[in-house]
Scaffold this motif. Structure first.
Motif, PDB file in Angstrom:
ATOM      1  N   GLY A   9       0.801  -1.221   0.000  1.00 44.11           N
ATOM      2  CA  GLY A   9       0.000   0.000   0.000  1.00 44.11           C
ATOM      3  C   GLY A   9       0.832   1.267   0.000  1.00 44.11           C
ATOM      4  O   GLY A   9       1.990   1.277   0.418  1.00 44.11           O
ATOM      5  N   PHE A  10       0.217   2.343  -0.467  1.00 42.18           N
ATOM      6  CA  PHE A  10       0.852   3.663  -0.420  1.00 42.18           C
ATOM      7  C   PHE A  10       0.010   4.652   0.379  1.00 42.18           C
ATOM      8  O   PHE A  10       0.402   5.789   0.588  1.00 42.18           O
ATOM      9  N   ASN A  11      -1.161   4.203   0.835  1.00 38.32           N
ATOM     10  CA  ASN A  11      -2.052   5.045   1.624  1.00 38.32           C
ATOM     11  C   ASN A  11      -2.866   4.133   2.530  1.00 38.32           C
ATOM     12  O   ASN A  11      -3.595   3.279   2.051  1.00 38.32           O
ATOM     13  N   GLY A  12      -2.708   4.271   3.816  1.00 42.94           N
ATOM     14  CA  GLY A  12      -3.436   3.396   4.739  1.00 42.94           C
ATOM     15  C   GLY A  12      -2.541   2.273   5.211  1.00 42.94           C
ATOM     16  O   GLY A  12      -1.449   2.498   5.701  1.00 42.94           O
ATOM     17  N   TYR A  13      -2.978   1.042   5.044  1.00 39.53           N
ATOM     18  CA  TYR A  13      -2.217  -0.119   5.500  1.00 39.53           C
ATOM     19  C   TYR A  13      -1.024  -0.382   4.588  1.00 39.53           C
ATOM     20  O   TYR A  13      -1.014  -0.017   3.415  1.00 39.53           O
ATOM     21  N   ASP A  14      -0.030  -1.081   5.149  1.00 34.01           N
ATOM     22  CA  ASP A  14       1.214  -1.337   4.415  1.00 34.01           C
ATOM     23  C   ASP A  14       1.056  -2.400   3.331  1.00 34.01           C
ATOM     24  O   ASP A  14       1.639  -2.287   2.249  1.00 34.01           O
ATOM     25  N   VAL A  15       0.307  -3.456   3.620  1.00 33.64           N
ATOM     26  CA  VAL A  15       0.151  -4.577   2.685  1.00 33.64           C
ATOM     27  C   VAL A  15      -1.305  -5.032   2.715  1.00 33.64           C
ATOM     28  O   VAL A  15      -1.932  -5.068   3.783  1.00 33.64           O
ATOM     29  N   ALA A  16      -1.834  -5.387   1.546  1.00 34.09           N
ATOM     30  CA  ALA A  16      -3.211  -5.884   1.455  1.00 34.09           C
ATOM     31  C   ALA A  16      -3.242  -7.178   0.654  1.00 34.09           C
ATOM     32  O   ALA A  16      -2.498  -7.341  -0.317  1.00 34.09           O
ATOM     33  N   LEU A  17      -4.118  -8.083   1.087  1.00 32.39           N
ATOM     34  CA  LEU A  17      -4.352  -9.358   0.412  1.00 32.39           C
ATOM     35  C   LEU A  17      -5.811  -9.432  -0.003  1.00 32.39           C
ATOM     36  O   LEU A  17      -6.707  -9.174   0.806  1.00 32.39           O
ATOM     37  N   TYR A  18      -6.039  -9.790  -1.253  1.00 33.79           N
ATOM     38  CA  TYR A  18      -7.382 -10.034  -1.764  1.00 33.79           C
ATOM     39  C   TYR A  18      -7.409 -11.463  -2.283  1.00 33.79           C
ATOM     40  O   TYR A  18      -6.574 -11.846  -3.110  1.00 33.79           O
ATOM     41  N   THR A  19      -8.333 -12.274  -1.780  1.00 35.68           N
ATOM     42  CA  THR A  19      -8.448 -13.648  -2.263  1.00 35.68           C
ATOM     43  C   THR A  19      -9.881 -13.971  -2.638  1.00 35.68           C
ATOM     44  O   THR A  19     -10.828 -13.374  -2.122  1.00 35.68           O
ATOM     45  N   GLU A  20     -10.009 -14.925  -3.541  1.00 35.76           N
ATOM     46  CA  GLU A  20     -11.296 -15.486  -3.913  1.00 35.76           C
ATOM     47  C   GLU A  20     -11.230 -16.982  -3.655  1.00 35.76           C
ATOM     48  O   GLU A  20     -10.266 -17.639  -4.069  1.00 35.76           O
ATOM     49  N   LEU A  21     -12.231 -17.483  -2.952  1.00 40.59           N
ATOM     50  CA  LEU A  21     -12.316 -18.903  -2.630  1.00 40.59           C
ATOM     51  C   LEU A  21     -13.658 -19.442  -3.087  1.00 40.59           C
ATOM     52  O   LEU A  21     -14.629 -18.694  -3.214  1.00 40.59           O
ATOM     53  N   GLU A  22     -13.714 -20.746  -3.319  1.00 42.80           N
ATOM     54  CA  GLU A  22     -14.933 -21.360  -3.848  1.00 42.80           C
ATOM     55  C   GLU A  22     -16.141 -21.130  -2.945  1.00 42.80           C
ATOM     56  O   GLU A  22     -17.228 -20.836  -3.431  1.00 42.80           O
ATOM     57  N   ASP A  23     -15.962 -21.293  -1.630  1.00 44.43           N
ATOM     58  CA  ASP A  23     -17.078 -21.187  -0.702  1.00 44.43           C
ATOM     59  C   ASP A  23     -16.540 -21.094   0.723  1.00 44.43           C
ATOM     60  O   ASP A  23     -15.325 -21.048   0.934  1.00 44.43           O
ATOM     61  N   ARG A  24     -17.436 -21.084   1.705  1.00 41.80           N
ATOM     62  CA  ARG A  24     -17.017 -20.988   3.110  1.00 41.80           C
ATOM     63  C   ARG A  24     -16.186 -22.194   3.538  1.00 41.80           C
ATOM     64  O   ARG A  24     -15.276 -22.070   4.352  1.00 41.80           O
ATOM     65  N   ALA A  25     -16.524 -23.346   3.018  1.00 42.06           N
ATOM     66  CA  ALA A  25     -15.746 -24.542   3.354  1.00 42.06           C
ATOM     67  C   ALA A  25     -14.298 -24.399   2.869  1.00 42.06           C
ATOM     68  O   ALA A  25     -13.359 -24.783   3.571  1.00 42.06           O
ATOM     69  N   ALA A  26     -14.118 -23.826   1.702  1.00 33.49           N
ATOM     70  CA  ALA A  26     -12.772 -23.604   1.172  1.00 33.49           C
ATOM     71  C   ALA A  26     -12.007 -22.597   2.029  1.00 33.49           C
ATOM     72  O   ALA A  26     -10.795 -22.730   2.227  1.00 33.49           O
ATOM     73  N   LEU A  27     -12.709 -21.592   2.555  1.00 39.19           N
ATOM     74  CA  LEU A  27     -12.065 -20.628   3.459  1.00 39.19           C
ATOM     75  C   LEU A  27     -11.571 -21.333   4.714  1.00 39.19           C
ATOM     76  O   LEU A  27     -10.460 -21.065   5.192  1.00 39.19           O
ATOM     77  N   ALA A  28     -12.352 -22.253   5.236  1.00 36.93           N
ATOM     78  CA  ALA A  28     -11.939 -23.007   6.424  1.00 36.93           C
ATOM     79  C   ALA A  28     -10.722 -23.880   6.119  1.00 36.93           C
ATOM     80  O   ALA A  28      -9.797 -23.975   6.935  1.00 36.93           O
ATOM     81  N   VAL A  29     -10.701 -24.501   4.950  1.00 40.56           N
ATOM     82  CA  VAL A  29      -9.548 -25.311   4.542  1.00 40.56           C
ATOM     83  C   VAL A  29      -8.314 -24.426   4.420  1.00 40.56           C
ATOM     84  O   VAL A  29      -7.232 -24.769   4.913  1.00 40.56           O
ATOM     85  N   TYR A  30      -8.464 -23.282   3.772  1.00 43.66           N
ATOM     86  CA  TYR A  30      -7.364 -22.319   3.600  1.00 43.66           C
ATOM     87  C   TYR A  30      -6.797 -21.896   4.946  1.00 43.66           C
ATOM     88  O   TYR A  30      -5.574 -21.873   5.135  1.00 43.66           O
TER      89      TYR A  30
END
Length: 93
Positions: free
Chosen positions: A45-66
């Motif tokens: 980042g250059f304004n606000g937080y230093d680093v940002a992560l954006y992810t896309e996962l198949e569903d809530r179950a995949a988020l739990a696995v991740y």
């Protein structure tokens, strides 16, 4: 589909670019390793937080696995060693 967004501030402000690049490499490399993780994009980042992560996962179950996947846990070890603050937002489409 689930979107998982995380933002961090890093402890050492003199190493934001260096540690941000390492975080980017490690987190983006999880695509194809963690089942259900479809996309990962990290930016310093250059304004606000230093680093940002954006992810896309198949569903809530995949988020739990991740969250508990050994490869992700290994990356989190590094991330947690260089951050001082973290915020997260998950939402579903």
């Amino acid at each position: 589909m689930v979107k998982h967004i995380v933002m961090w501030n890093l402890t050492d402000k003199d190493k934001v670019a260096e540690n941000g690049a390492i975080m980017k490499q490690k987190l983006e490399a999880l695509v194809g390793v963690v089942p259900g993780l479809l996309r990962a994009e990290v930016g310093v980042g250059f304004n606000g937080y230093d680093v940002a992560l954006y992810t896309e996962l198949e569903d809530r179950a995949a988020l739990a696995v991740y969250a508990d996947h050994p490869a992700h846990c290994k990356v989190k070890e590094f991330v947690h060693s260089v951050i001082c603050e973290r915020v997260c937002c998950d939402y579903e489409l």
